[in-house]
Design an enzyme around this catalytic site. Structure first.
Site, short mmCIF file in Angstrom:
data_model
loop_
_atom_site.label_atom_id
_atom_site.label_comp_id
_atom_site.label_asym_id
_atom_site.label_seq_id
_atom_site.Cartn_x
_atom_site.Cartn_y
_atom_site.Cartn_z
N SER A 146 0.76 -1.07 0.02
CA SER A 146 -0.01 0.09 -0.02
C SER A 146 0.87 1.07 0.10
O SER A 146 2.13 1.21 0.53
CB SER A 146 -1.11 -0.18 1.32
OG SER A 146 -1.59 1.26 1.58
N TYR A 199 -2.42 -0.36 10.58
CA TYR A 199 -2.29 -0.83 9.30
C TYR A 199 -1.11 -0.13 8.64
O TYR A 199 -0.48 -1.19 7.59
CB TYR A 199 -3.67 -0.07 8.55
CG TYR A 199 -3.75 -0.29 7.02
CD1 TYR A 199 -3.97 -1.57 6.64
CD2 TYR A 199 -3.20 0.66 6.07
CE1 TYR A 199 -4.10 -1.63 5.28
CE2 TYR A 199 -3.50 0.60 4.87
CZ TYR A 199 -3.85 -0.70 4.43
OH TYR A 199 -4.05 -1.01 3.10
#
Length: 703
Positions: free
Chosen positions: A580, A593
């Site tokens: 990501s 995250y």
């Protein structure tokens, strides 16, 4: 759906003819109907085997006069699945005229070149070499099938006498001859001399039957096959097949474990020049044969029907395994020697049988591997070919069982087999086949395969010819993805495994299942993901652990297993992590995250270092804000991210688009495109890289 020859047993074939439906069709339509009925049951003919024809009166588009047209299955088709455009159409009178050009059996191959000159109505479907076998029989409807029960009779040492005993004068017998123009004339001559006969058994080959109507021909074909089935059933009642049991079968789970261990090892030894895809079969028919007392005598005899050995090679490789000891490692350690000996024998076969104009020797590796107590493994350049090769060898097993019950089985002599395998016409057909796609022969394992990016990646890789294994914890999404991809690319090209990437045992089983289904692994796309959003002071330990478990530990577990397979196969490998933008650029209220994603990226760097010596490349794709089709962007996560930016959830996608430098939305297909590049040969010299697919974000620039 085709009837499974392994479960259909000795039951008689039922007539499925629907006269009301047939009456609604024209003559070519009835031919197609008959063909599909016959091809739907593998006891009648194998995939791609046999052919059907009808002589139909049509209007000549040039003269407007009635002419007789031969409709016959075209080259390379399958009677069970073909459509109307699968038939070649030829003027019957022009086919008859070819007889005057025939210069004898030593020149019969040249007659194939004349067939296009006989084409009716500019039909582009190429006529097959079997066309004369149908054209010169003086009957409107002809079937040529490869039923196991009849080939069992045809492949015995006394096939002529058995044919007479079982069928009397109704069915004749012709000695082995390679299909072609001369065999067409032989059939014509037989029919002229035996006007009351309904068909012919071709030694070591198959069955011809004929009739005045489509239904008559179909029902004659069934009746003759049923007579053979009944005869074999009577003769084998109470008899131990193949001399009885020598090696008992292992339990189903143990058989799959043995196959999972063996298949990547075989693939390592036969896939250096061209990657192969595997297929495993442990059906009752296979287990009976591989565990039999006569395996060692019968397997080397090879197959008889040309359709069989063109798919399976003339004979299989029997691996020396004793299920009682369970020492599969000993089999693995002996694979080099066993496969080398097979190659050497194949080279001997080629050199001793070759003609001055024979094509160069093809791949000398075995296609069929028989493992006592375990089953049959087949390898080919794609899954469908590997599966079909296995099906053909099951046909050969059924033939051997029947032949041994009523006499003694005989395979084709090596020279006859070679002349089929290396026939110049067969070589020309192979040369006309389309080139394999860029990823043909490769297997991709995709975690998070039920989600948007996983599905898009699977679609992209399958489109380039790769077989894909979708792994996901969401059973409903997994099945939806499988069904969609199977519909687009065939069921052979997609498999699924239910997988929690945080469960070590489940990961081991998932990769073992992939090995059994396809023989090994070439590509890992580690894509399983979750999302969470909370300020650090309200982030629960459970949330932190869940992110780390899935996005770091899960990536470690699947990578470790992929590396183990890659090293065993010695074929290199490609790993692509779907990380990501947040692995490089911090975001508010997403510490768990972002940290886990950063761990993914660093793990990939470490693995790139470790895998380089084995040709294992490891790269990363960093998407950003892929909302469409993404499971993690539904529900709470979407709301949390919207709250972090003080906006409504419906405004989020537009916010991310405007935030990007290129002002474009990022779609799952965009990520899939990057994965395809990093997994394919175009990036063969790239490892340890990060490709951002985020429409531009300065914070996530890697340098």
């Amino acid at each position: 759906m085709p009837t499974d020859p392994q479960t259909s047993g000795a039951g008689l074939l039922p007539s499925l003819w629907d006269e009301a439906h047939a009456a609604s069709l024209d003559e070519p339509g009835r031919l197609l109907y008959r063909s599909n009925l016959l091809g739907a049951d593998k006891r009648i003919t194998n995939y791609g085997g046999g052919n059907t024809s009808a002589k139909v009166v049509e209007k000549d588009p040039l003269t407007g006069k009635d002419v007789t047209v031969l409709w016959v299955k075209g080259s390379g088709g399958d009677v069970g699945t073909m459509k109307r455009d699968g038939f070649a159409t030829l003027y019957q009178d022009k086919l008859e005229a070819l007889k005057s050009l025939y210069r004898g059996v030593e020149h019969e191959d040249e007659m194939v070149g004349y067939l296009p000159h006989c084409t009716f109505a500019l039909n582009p479907r190429a006529a097959s070499i079997d066309t004369p076998l149908h054209a010169y029989l003086p009957y409107p409807h002809v079937d040529h099938m490869h039923p196991d029960a009849v080939i069992a009779i045809a492949a015995t040492a006394t096939s002529r006498e058995l044919t007479r005993e079982i069928f009397g004068e109704e069915i004749g017998w012709l000695p082995w001859r390679r299909p072609g123009f001369q065999l067409g004339l032989d059939l014509s001559d037989f029919a002229r001399r035996h006007p009351d006969a309904k068909g012919v058994v071709l030694e070591s080959h198959g069955l011809f039957t004929w009739g005045e109507t489509a239904r008559d021909c179909y029902e004659t074909t069934l009746r003759i096959i049923n007579r053979a089935i009944s005869h074999l059933a009577d003769r084998t009642a109470g008899m131990a097949a193949f001399g009885g049991v020598r090696t008992g079968a292992m339990e189903a789970e143990a058989r799959r474990a043995a196959a999972a261990r063996l298949m990547p090892e075989i693939r390592a030894r036969i896939g250096q020049d061209e990657r192969k895809i595997g297929h495993f079969d442990d059906s009752a028919a296979v287990l009976e044969f591989v565990g039999s007392a006569e395996l060692g005598r019968l397997a080397p005899l090879g197959t008889s029907c040309p359709d069989h050995f063109l798919r399976t090679k003339i004979r299989p490789l029997v691996l020396d395994f004793d299920p009682a000891s369970g020492n599969i490692d000993r089999v693995v350690s002996g694979l080099n020697e066993a496969i080398a000996a097979y190659r050497a024998d194949y080279a001997r076969y080629y050199e001793s049988c070759r003609r001055p104009d024979s094509p160069a020797m093809r791949d000398p590796n075995p296609v069929v591997y028989l493992v006592p107590g375990v089953g049959m493994i087949t390898f080919a350049r794609d899954k469908a070919t590997a599966r079909i090769a296995g099906e053909f060898y099951v046909n050969a097993i059924n033939v051997m069982r029947g032949a041994e019950a009523i006499g003694s089985y005989q395979g084709l002599p090596e020279q006859e087999a070679f002349d089929i395998e290396y026939w110049l016409l067969e070589e020309a057909k192979l040369q006309r086949m389309p080139k394999p796609k860029a990823m043909a022969g490769r297997v991709a394992f995709i975690t998070g395969g039920g989600g948007g990016i996983g599905r898009a990646t699977a679609e992209r890789l399958a489109g380039d010819g790769a077989c894909v294994v979708l792994a996901d914890i969401d059973a409903e999404a997994l099945e939806a993805a499988r069904s969609d991809l199977a519909g687009r690319f065939t069921a052979d090209m997609v498999r699924t495994v239910s997988l929690d990437v945080t469960d070590e045992a489940a990961v081991l089983k998932g990769f073992a299942d992939a090995s059994v289904e396809y023989g090994g692994l070439d590509i890992l796309v580690s894509n399983a993901g979750i999302s969470s959003s909370a300020p650090i002071e309200t982030t629960e330990l459970s949330m932190w652990n869940r992110n780390v478990d899935i996005l770091a530990t899960g990536y470690f577990l699947v990578s470790r297993e992929a590396f183990r397979l890659f090293r065993r196969q010695q074929l290199g490998g490609a790993v692509v992590f779907i990380a990501s933008k947040n692995g490089l650029a911090a975001s508010p209220n997403a510490a768990a995250y972002c940290t886990a994603k950063a761990a993914e990226i660093h793990l990939a760097r470490c693995l790139a270092l470790e895998g380089a010596d084995a040709g294992i490349r490891v790269n990363v794709v960093n998407p950003d804000a892929v909302l469409q089709g993404s499971k993690i962007w539904t529900g709470e996560w979407r709301e949390q991210r919207a709250a972090a930016y003080n906006m409504a959830p419906d405004e989020l996608e537009e916010h991310y688009r405007k935030r990007s430098m290129l002002k474009r939305s990022v779609l799952p297909s965009d990520v899939a495109e990057a994965v395809a590049f990093l997994a394919g040969d175009a990036s063969a010299k790239s490892t340890g890289n990060i490709v951002n697919v985020d429409a531009g974000n300065a914070q996530s620039f890697t340098r």
